[in-house]
Scaffold this active site. Structure first.
Site, PDB file in Angstrom:
ATOM      1  N   TYR A 187      70.057  41.160  62.569  1.00 27.52           N
ATOM      2  CA  TYR A 187      68.746  40.658  62.147  1.00 27.52           C
ATOM      3  C   TYR A 187      68.468  40.885  60.674  1.00 27.52           C
ATOM      4  O   TYR A 187      67.760  40.094  60.044  1.00 27.52           O
ATOM      5  CB  TYR A 187      67.640  41.284  63.008  1.00 27.52           C
ATOM      6  CG  TYR A 187      67.329  42.738  62.721  1.00 27.52           C
ATOM      7  CD1 TYR A 187      66.334  43.097  61.831  1.00 27.52           C
ATOM      8  CD2 TYR A 187      68.026  43.765  63.376  1.00 27.52           C
ATOM      9  CE1 TYR A 187      66.030  44.427  61.586  1.00 27.52           C
ATOM     10  CE2 TYR A 187      67.734  45.083  63.141  1.00 27.52           C
ATOM     11  CZ  TYR A 187      66.735  45.416  62.247  1.00 27.52           C
ATOM     12  OH  TYR A 187      66.452  46.742  61.999  1.00 27.52           O
ATOM     13  N   ASP A 221      66.855  41.278  68.950  1.00 30.95           N
ATOM     14  CA  ASP A 221      67.169  41.331  67.514  1.00 30.95           C
ATOM     15  C   ASP A 221      68.208  40.282  67.128  1.00 30.95           C
ATOM     16  O   ASP A 221      68.205  39.786  65.996  1.00 30.95           O
ATOM     17  CB  ASP A 221      67.709  42.710  67.130  1.00 30.95           C
ATOM     18  CG  ASP A 221      66.657  43.801  67.159  1.00 30.95           C
ATOM     19  OD1 ASP A 221      65.460  43.481  67.225  1.00 30.95           O
ATOM     20  OD2 ASP A 221      67.044  44.985  67.122  1.00 30.95           O
ATOM     21  N   HIS A 240      62.346  44.096  74.781  1.00 27.10           N
ATOM     22  CA  HIS A 240      62.947  44.214  73.456  1.00 27.10           C
ATOM     23  C   HIS A 240      64.476  44.139  73.545  1.00 27.10           C
ATOM     24  O   HIS A 240      65.126  43.451  72.756  1.00 27.10           O
ATOM     25  CB  HIS A 240      62.510  45.509  72.786  1.00 27.10           C
ATOM     26  CG  HIS A 240      62.832  45.554  71.321  1.00 27.10           C
ATOM     27  ND1 HIS A 240      62.265  44.700  70.411  1.00 27.10           N
ATOM     28  CD2 HIS A 240      63.681  46.342  70.615  1.00 27.10           C
ATOM     29  CE1 HIS A 240      62.748  44.947  69.201  1.00 27.10           C
ATOM     30  NE2 HIS A 240      63.606  45.941  69.300  1.00 27.10           N
ATOM     31  N   TYR A 292      66.238  48.599  76.982  1.00 29.24           N
ATOM     32  CA  TYR A 292      64.875  49.113  76.828  1.00 29.24           C
ATOM     33  C   TYR A 292      63.996  48.454  77.898  1.00 29.24           C
ATOM     34  O   TYR A 292      63.159  47.601  77.611  1.00 29.24           O
ATOM     35  CB  TYR A 292      64.346  48.847  75.427  1.00 29.24           C
ATOM     36  CG  TYR A 292      65.072  49.607  74.341  1.00 29.24           C
ATOM     37  CD1 TYR A 292      65.674  50.834  74.590  1.00 29.24           C
ATOM     38  CD2 TYR A 292      65.149  49.106  73.043  1.00 29.24           C
ATOM     39  CE1 TYR A 292      66.331  51.537  73.600  1.00 29.24           C
ATOM     40  CE2 TYR A 292      65.814  49.798  72.032  1.00 29.24           C
ATOM     41  CZ  TYR A 292      66.396  51.015  72.323  1.00 29.24           C
ATOM     42  OH  TYR A 292      67.057  51.710  71.333  1.00 29.24           O
ATOM     43  N   ASP A 352      58.212  44.570  66.735  1.00 28.30           N
ATOM     44  CA  ASP A 352      59.395  44.060  66.040  1.00 28.30           C
ATOM     45  C   ASP A 352      59.960  42.820  66.734  1.00 28.30           C
ATOM     46  O   ASP A 352      60.411  41.865  66.100  1.00 28.30           O
ATOM     47  CB  ASP A 352      60.514  45.103  65.990  1.00 28.30           C
ATOM     48  CG  ASP A 352      60.068  46.522  65.737  1.00 28.30           C
ATOM     49  OD1 ASP A 352      58.920  46.863  66.070  1.00 28.30           O
ATOM     50  OD2 ASP A 352      60.880  47.304  65.238  1.00 28.30           O
ATOM     51  N   ARG A 375      55.656  49.024  59.275  1.00 28.59           N
ATOM     52  CA  ARG A 375      56.613  47.925  59.332  1.00 28.59           C
ATOM     53  C   ARG A 375      56.501  47.157  60.648  1.00 28.59           C
ATOM     54  O   ARG A 375      56.707  45.943  60.665  1.00 28.59           O
ATOM     55  CB  ARG A 375      58.053  48.406  59.118  1.00 28.59           C
ATOM     56  CG  ARG A 375      59.030  47.219  59.084  1.00 28.59           C
ATOM     57  CD  ARG A 375      60.293  47.477  58.318  1.00 28.59           C
ATOM     58  NE  ARG A 375      61.232  48.311  59.016  1.00 28.59           N
ATOM     59  CZ  ARG A 375      61.865  49.362  58.475  1.00 28.59           C
ATOM     60  NH1 ARG A 375      61.613  49.729  57.218  1.00 28.59           N
ATOM     61  NH2 ARG A 375      62.736  50.048  59.169  1.00 28.59           N
ATOM     62  N   GLY A 406      53.961  44.808  60.079  1.00 26.64           N
ATOM     63  CA  GLY A 406      54.497  43.782  59.191  1.00 26.64           C
ATOM     64  C   GLY A 406      55.356  42.773  59.922  1.00 26.64           C
ATOM     65  O   GLY A 406      55.241  41.559  59.699  1.00 26.64           O
ATOM     66  N   TRP A 407      56.228  43.261  60.811  1.00 30.40           N
ATOM     67  CA  TRP A 407      57.035  42.341  61.622  1.00 30.40           C
ATOM     68  C   TRP A 407      56.131  41.384  62.401  1.00 30.40           C
ATOM     69  O   TRP A 407      56.396  40.173  62.478  1.00 30.40           O
ATOM     70  CB  TRP A 407      57.892  43.113  62.621  1.00 30.40           C
ATOM     71  CG  TRP A 407      59.101  43.852  62.138  1.00 30.40           C
ATOM     72  CD1 TRP A 407      59.383  45.178  62.367  1.00 30.40           C
ATOM     73  CD2 TRP A 407      60.233  43.341  61.406  1.00 30.40           C
ATOM     74  NE1 TRP A 407      60.597  45.514  61.816  1.00 30.40           N
ATOM     75  CE2 TRP A 407      61.147  44.402  61.223  1.00 30.40           C
ATOM     76  CE3 TRP A 407      60.548  42.084  60.886  1.00 30.40           C
ATOM     77  CZ2 TRP A 407      62.356  44.255  60.550  1.00 30.40           C
ATOM     78  CZ3 TRP A 407      61.755  41.931  60.203  1.00 30.40           C
ATOM     79  CH2 TRP A 407      62.639  43.003  60.040  1.00 30.40           C
TER      80      TRP A 407
END
Length: 405
Positions: free
Chosen positions: A64, A114, A158, A162, A169, A239, A242-243
């Site tokens: 990613y 990802d 995810h 998980y 994210d 972050r 932010g993602w």
């Protein structure tokens, strides 16, 4: 292993043996009058003459982080038409994708969200070259989303390992690719599934006291990092926010202009920005752990700050941003320039104070505590800040040109 995959593995080994070059042997003085977008891109290409070595990799991998940086290079190529940016992207993609469209180092059965993110490069390469292998590879990633494990309400896990977890994210990793694929190849009704992912985040990950989403949510409520009543992790990692912000605006780009879905997602984005504004430092930046600005050892973190900046600027360009929120993004960009950008003797620029990585669970176990987020290494020129900085700079430069004209 099939013959084609065996052949591709051999090619990867040869690339690794003969392509490594030290940063020192490739230093060139950059023109300090270059726009910041190009100056950062050129600096990154000096640090990593082969694109696969981005993120301190010692062999080519489908990841990613490469998708993020090289997407910014694709936008730069579209603006400048400079072949060096296209060739840099092509070298990475063609190192990993053979003529049959197989993606080296990618395993669909891991169901790792990802691994969807670099697929956005495939749309760019297919558009530029018309080579079928890129569409075939994109189709493979689309198939992952069809089979990807989900929560009981339809949110993508995810990763398969998980179990029952959604992370902020993951919305960036999967949703923009999904939306663009639909835009190009499927019927608009499939956008419902993209919007469903955001609906799950808005329903399950927001804390009432801060008005912000936490890093992750465990539907099963069994993880040690998860609250036993809500399933939420403890903190707002900058972050992760932010993602999520980038995911929102990158999906907005593909939704029909007057659709109710677009209006809903834009309203949620504007709410996110307004809530984050309450925690913005006077410099324009945000802390690593957003809601604890005065906690010991907390620091102003680059990647979360520049990701949110990019998202605000892009939403403004697309007319999806409430106008009074634009100064938040402009202040943040200036804060990054003033506080976090440094220059060496070759006029190469670096972006500093980037959290290297953070997650939840795993082995060794990451408990989502404040102490955990602060303990992760901090470094310069992490791709998770470099890519968004190029993207944000392109938008700033475009805005400056419009104001100048």
């Amino acid at each position: 292993m099939s013959f084609s995959k065996l052949k591709q593995a051999c090619v990867l080994s040869i690339v690794f043996m003969f392509s490594t070059q030290s940063y020192a042997s490739n230093k060139q003085v950059l023109d300090n009058l270059l726009p910041m977008s190009e100056r950062m891109a050129q600096s990154e290409m000096q640090r990593n003459p082969k694109a696969w070595s981005i993120d301190w990799r010692d062999y080519p991998r489908w990841t990613y982080t490469h998708g993020l940086v090289l997407l910014s290079m694709a936008k730069l190529y579209e603006k400048t038409a400079k072949a060096e940016y296209f060739e840099y992207i092509q070298n990475y993609v063609d190192t990993l994708i053979n003529e049959q469209g197989d993606i080296a180092t990618y395993d669909i059965h891991k169901y790792n969200i990802d691994m969807i993110n670099p697929g956005k490069l495939l749309f760019f390469m297919y558009q530029q070259t018309g080579q079928a292998k890129y569409k075939i590879a994109a189709d493979t990633l689309r198939q992952q989303l069809r089979d990807h494990p989900r929560t009981t309400e339809g949110g993508f896990w995810h990763k398969q390992r998980y179990t029952s977890q959604m992370w902020l994210d993951g919305l960036y990793m999967g949703a923009p690719f999904y939306a663009q694929y639909i835009h190009l190849y499927e019927q608009p009704k499939v956008y419902d599934d993209v919007i469903l992912q955001f609906e799950q985040i808005e329903k399950h990950l927001y804390r009432k006291d801060t008005g912000l989403p936490v890093h992750g949510w465990d539907e099963s409520k069994t993880q040690r990092w998860a609250d036993k009543k809500t399933g939420q992790s403890k903190h707002h990692w900058s972050r992760a926010v932010g993602w999520y912000a980038m995911a929102m605006v990158d999906v907005l780009e593909f939704l029909p202009q007057q659709s109710s879905q677009r209006k809903w997602l834009a309203s949620r984005f504007n709410n996110l920005v307004a809530q984050m504004a309450k925690f913005q430092h006077p410099t324009g930046l945000w802390y690593q752990v957003v809601e604890l600005p005065n906690a010991k050892d907390n620091y102003l973190e680059a990647s979360g700050s520049i990701m949110l900046t990019y998202a605000i600027l892009k939403a403004h360009k697309m007319h999806d941003l409430t106008k009074d929120l634009l100064p938040i993004g402009l202040k943040a960009y200036q804060g990054v320039i003033d506080q976090l950008i440094s220059t060496n003797e070759f006029n190469h620029i670096s972006i500093n104070q980037v959290c290297a990585v953070a997650g939840l669970g795993g082995n060794p176990y990451r408990d989502g505590s404040y102490e955990y987020y602060i303990s992760e290494p901090v470094r310069a020129d992490d791709p998770k800040a470099v890519g968004p900085f190029i993207l944000a700079s392109l938008l700033i430069e475009e805005r400056q040109q419009i104001l100048k004209d």
